[in-house]
Design an enzyme around this catalytic site. Structure first.
Site, PDB file in Angstrom:
ATOM      1  N   LYS A  66       0.846  -1.213   0.000  1.00 10.85           N
ATOM      2  CA  LYS A  66       0.000   0.000   0.000  1.00 10.85           C
ATOM      3  C   LYS A  66       0.873   1.251   0.000  1.00 10.85           C
ATOM      4  O   LYS A  66       0.654   2.163  -0.797  1.00 10.85           O
ATOM      5  CB  LYS A  66      -0.951   0.010   1.220  1.00 10.85           C
ATOM      6  CG  LYS A  66      -1.900  -1.185   1.261  1.00 10.85           C
ATOM      7  CD  LYS A  66      -2.964  -1.020   2.329  1.00 10.85           C
ATOM      8  CE  LYS A  66      -2.432  -1.016   3.758  1.00 10.85           C
ATOM      9  NZ  LYS A  66      -1.763  -2.281   4.166  1.00 10.85           N
ATOM     10  N   ARG A  69      -9.793   0.224   9.071  1.00 11.23           N
ATOM     11  CA  ARG A  69      -9.328  -1.130   9.367  1.00 11.23           C
ATOM     12  C   ARG A  69     -10.356  -1.932  10.160  1.00 11.23           C
ATOM     13  O   ARG A  69     -10.103  -3.082  10.492  1.00 11.23           O
ATOM     14  CB  ARG A  69      -8.040  -1.054  10.178  1.00 11.23           C
ATOM     15  CG  ARG A  69      -6.765  -1.216   9.335  1.00 11.23           C
ATOM     16  CD  ARG A  69      -5.621  -0.980  10.268  1.00 11.23           C
ATOM     17  NE  ARG A  69      -4.394  -1.620   9.976  1.00 11.23           N
ATOM     18  CZ  ARG A  69      -3.333  -1.013   9.436  1.00 11.23           C
ATOM     19  NH1 ARG A  69      -3.427   0.220   9.003  1.00 11.23           N
ATOM     20  NH2 ARG A  69      -2.205  -1.660   9.314  1.00 11.23           N
ATOM     21  N   ARG A  81      11.902  -5.258   4.600  1.00  7.63           N
ATOM     22  CA  ARG A  81      11.476  -3.880   4.348  1.00  7.63           C
ATOM     23  C   ARG A  81      12.329  -2.883   5.160  1.00  7.63           C
ATOM     24  O   ARG A  81      12.588  -3.092   6.333  1.00  7.63           O
ATOM     25  CB  ARG A  81      10.006  -3.765   4.760  1.00  7.63           C
ATOM     26  CG  ARG A  81       9.414  -2.401   4.569  1.00  7.63           C
ATOM     27  CD  ARG A  81       7.936  -2.476   4.411  1.00  7.63           C
ATOM     28  NE  ARG A  81       7.221  -2.660   5.673  1.00  7.63           N
ATOM     29  CZ  ARG A  81       5.896  -2.627   5.752  1.00  7.63           C
ATOM     30  NH1 ARG A  81       5.170  -2.436   4.669  1.00  7.63           N
ATOM     31  NH2 ARG A  81       5.300  -2.792   6.905  1.00  7.63           N
ATOM     32  N   ARG A 118      11.237  -0.841  10.706  1.00 15.29           N
ATOM     33  CA  ARG A 118      10.182  -0.472  11.652  1.00 15.29           C
ATOM     34  C   ARG A 118      10.177  -1.400  12.852  1.00 15.29           C
ATOM     35  O   ARG A 118      10.409  -2.594  12.717  1.00 15.29           O
ATOM     36  CB  ARG A 118       8.815  -0.564  10.946  1.00 15.29           C
ATOM     37  CG  ARG A 118       8.441   0.685  10.198  1.00 15.29           C
ATOM     38  CD  ARG A 118       7.221   0.499   9.345  1.00 15.29           C
ATOM     39  NE  ARG A 118       6.105  -0.135  10.011  1.00 15.29           N
ATOM     40  CZ  ARG A 118       4.874  -0.225   9.483  1.00 15.29           C
ATOM     41  NH1 ARG A 118       4.648   0.302   8.293  1.00 15.29           N
ATOM     42  NH2 ARG A 118       3.903  -0.810  10.123  1.00 15.29           N
ATOM     43  N   ARG A 128       0.083  -9.096  13.279  1.00  6.75           N
ATOM     44  CA  ARG A 128      -0.603  -8.089  12.451  1.00  6.75           C
ATOM     45  C   ARG A 128      -1.447  -8.771  11.381  1.00  6.75           C
ATOM     46  O   ARG A 128      -2.542  -8.311  11.062  1.00  6.75           O
ATOM     47  CB  ARG A 128       0.437  -7.138  11.825  1.00  6.75           C
ATOM     48  CG  ARG A 128       0.994  -6.160  12.861  1.00  6.75           C
ATOM     49  CD  ARG A 128       2.302  -5.560  12.422  1.00  6.75           C
ATOM     50  NE  ARG A 128       2.186  -4.737  11.240  1.00  6.75           N
ATOM     51  CZ  ARG A 128       3.223  -4.432  10.452  1.00  6.75           C
ATOM     52  NH1 ARG A 128       4.428  -4.883  10.727  1.00  6.75           N
ATOM     53  NH2 ARG A 128       3.043  -3.663   9.405  1.00  6.75           N
TER      54      ARG A 128
HETATM   55  P1  AMP Z   1       0.540   0.484   9.048  1.00  7.64           P
HETATM   56  O1  AMP Z   1       1.712   1.352   8.845  1.00  7.64           O
HETATM   57  O2  AMP Z   1      -0.652   0.919   8.247  1.00  7.64           O
HETATM   58  O3  AMP Z   1       0.844  -0.983   8.870  1.00  7.64           O
HETATM   59  O4  AMP Z   1       0.102   0.663  10.591  1.00  7.64           O
HETATM   60  C1  AMP Z   1       0.987   0.315  11.643  1.00  7.64           C
HETATM   61  C2  AMP Z   1       0.196   0.053  12.912  1.00  7.64           C
HETATM   62  O5  AMP Z   1      -0.524   1.244  13.282  1.00  7.64           O
HETATM   63  C3  AMP Z   1      -0.856  -1.033  12.804  1.00  7.64           C
HETATM   64  O6  AMP Z   1      -0.320  -2.325  13.028  1.00  7.64           O
HETATM   65  C4  AMP Z   1      -1.834  -0.609  13.909  1.00  7.64           C
HETATM   66  O7  AMP Z   1      -1.332  -0.941  15.192  1.00  7.64           O
HETATM   67  C5  AMP Z   1      -1.812   0.914  13.788  1.00  7.64           C
HETATM   68  N1  AMP Z   1      -2.838   1.428  12.842  1.00  7.64           N
HETATM   69  C6  AMP Z   1      -2.632   2.055  11.652  1.00  7.64           C
HETATM   70  N2  AMP Z   1      -3.778   2.408  11.061  1.00  7.64           N
HETATM   71  C7  AMP Z   1      -4.767   1.976  11.898  1.00  7.64           C
HETATM   72  C8  AMP Z   1      -6.181   2.011  11.838  1.00  7.64           C
HETATM   73  N3  AMP Z   1      -6.846   2.558  10.807  1.00  7.64           N
HETATM   74  N4  AMP Z   1      -6.869   1.456  12.888  1.00  7.64           N
HETATM   75  C9  AMP Z   1      -6.247   0.924  13.946  1.00  7.64           C
HETATM   76  N5  AMP Z   1      -4.911   0.838  14.053  1.00  7.64           N
HETATM   77  C10 AMP Z   1      -4.159   1.360  13.038  1.00  7.64           C
END
Ligand code: AMP
Length: 212
Positions: A17, A92, A126, A154, A165
């Site tokens: 994404k 999400r 990554r 990360r 996740r």
């Molecule tokens: P991402 O970079 O999108 O993979 O997000 C990293 C982490 O942030 C996720 O594993 C969640 O813990 C949190 N997170 C990001 N976006 C959301 C969302 N829309 N709802 C809930 N948690 C989120």
């Protein structure tokens, strides 16, 4: 595509994404909004929201809907959100999707489909450039030699956290596919294979589905 309508880029963690969102943003002119990036920024700013969010993020769990919707409301109130946004990693959960419906209309959900095994191997390699935010991969998208020493992994990209996740994704986020399929706006794209191939599929789909 009607002005003011937003687009969602949907898919499991590691589906690409973040890598593909720049392209969609360029084609559509809609600013990219990643809730993951917003949360990581809040964590590095040591803000109250960041402190609370980090405990969930480190375990591979979702941050509570209330915190996420506060961030989204603030983001949607900014001037550049008038023509709609490109959401990456949001919504999400079903409650987030329902709350979003009250704030903006969504014209298209581009869903990147990638199998779990491929995701685990992708995420382990990554790396992010902290200066530009660019995402690289040690094998599939190597960074230029001169910036490699500054790249970061990360905190939540370890194998155990990735598996959590993914399980969170299957339990809480995957049901959104049906939610948007029922509305007739879900477009699935094969997200496996190389980056350029996925980019050209996305480009063709966006152009085909754009109304103006
Ligand atoms: P991402 O970079 O999108 O993979 O997000 C990293 C982490 O942030 C996720 O594993 C969640 O813990 C949190 N997170 C990001 N976006 C959301 C969302 N829309 N709802 C809930 N948690 C989120």
């Amino acid at each position: 595509m009607v002005n003011g309508e937003s687009i969602i880029l949907f898919g499991p963690p590691g589906a690409g994404k973040g890598t593909q969102s720049g392209l969609i943003s360029t084609i559509t002119g809609k600013p990219q909004v990643s809730t993951g990036d917003m949360l990581r920024e809040a964590v590095s700013d040591n803000s109250e929201v960041g402190g609370e969010a980090k405990s969930y993020m480190d375990k591979g769990l979702l941050v509570p809907d209330k915190i996420i919707m506060e961030l989204i409301k603030i983001r949607l109130s900014k001037d550049d959100a008038k023509n709609g946004l490109l959401f990456d990693g949001f919504p999400r959960t079903i409650p987030q999707a329902m709350a979003l419906e009250k704030l903006t209309s969504v014209s298209m959900v581009v869903s990147l489909v990638v199998q779990d095994d491929e995701i685990v191997s992708r995420i382990a390699g990554r790396r992010t450039d902290p200066e530009t935010g660019e995402i690289y991969h040690v094998e599939y998208k190597p960074a230029p030699q001169d910036i490699r020493s500054r790249l970061l992994q990360r905190d939540d990209d370890t194998e155990d956290t990735v598996r959590n996740r993914l399980s969170t994704f299957h339990k809480q986020t995957a049901p959104l596919s049906d939610f948007y399929r029922d509305k007739g706006i879900l477009i699935e794209v094969d997200g496996s294979g190389d980056i350029e191939q996925v980019s050209s599929s996305i480009e063709a789909i966006i152009k085909r589905n754009s109304l103006g």
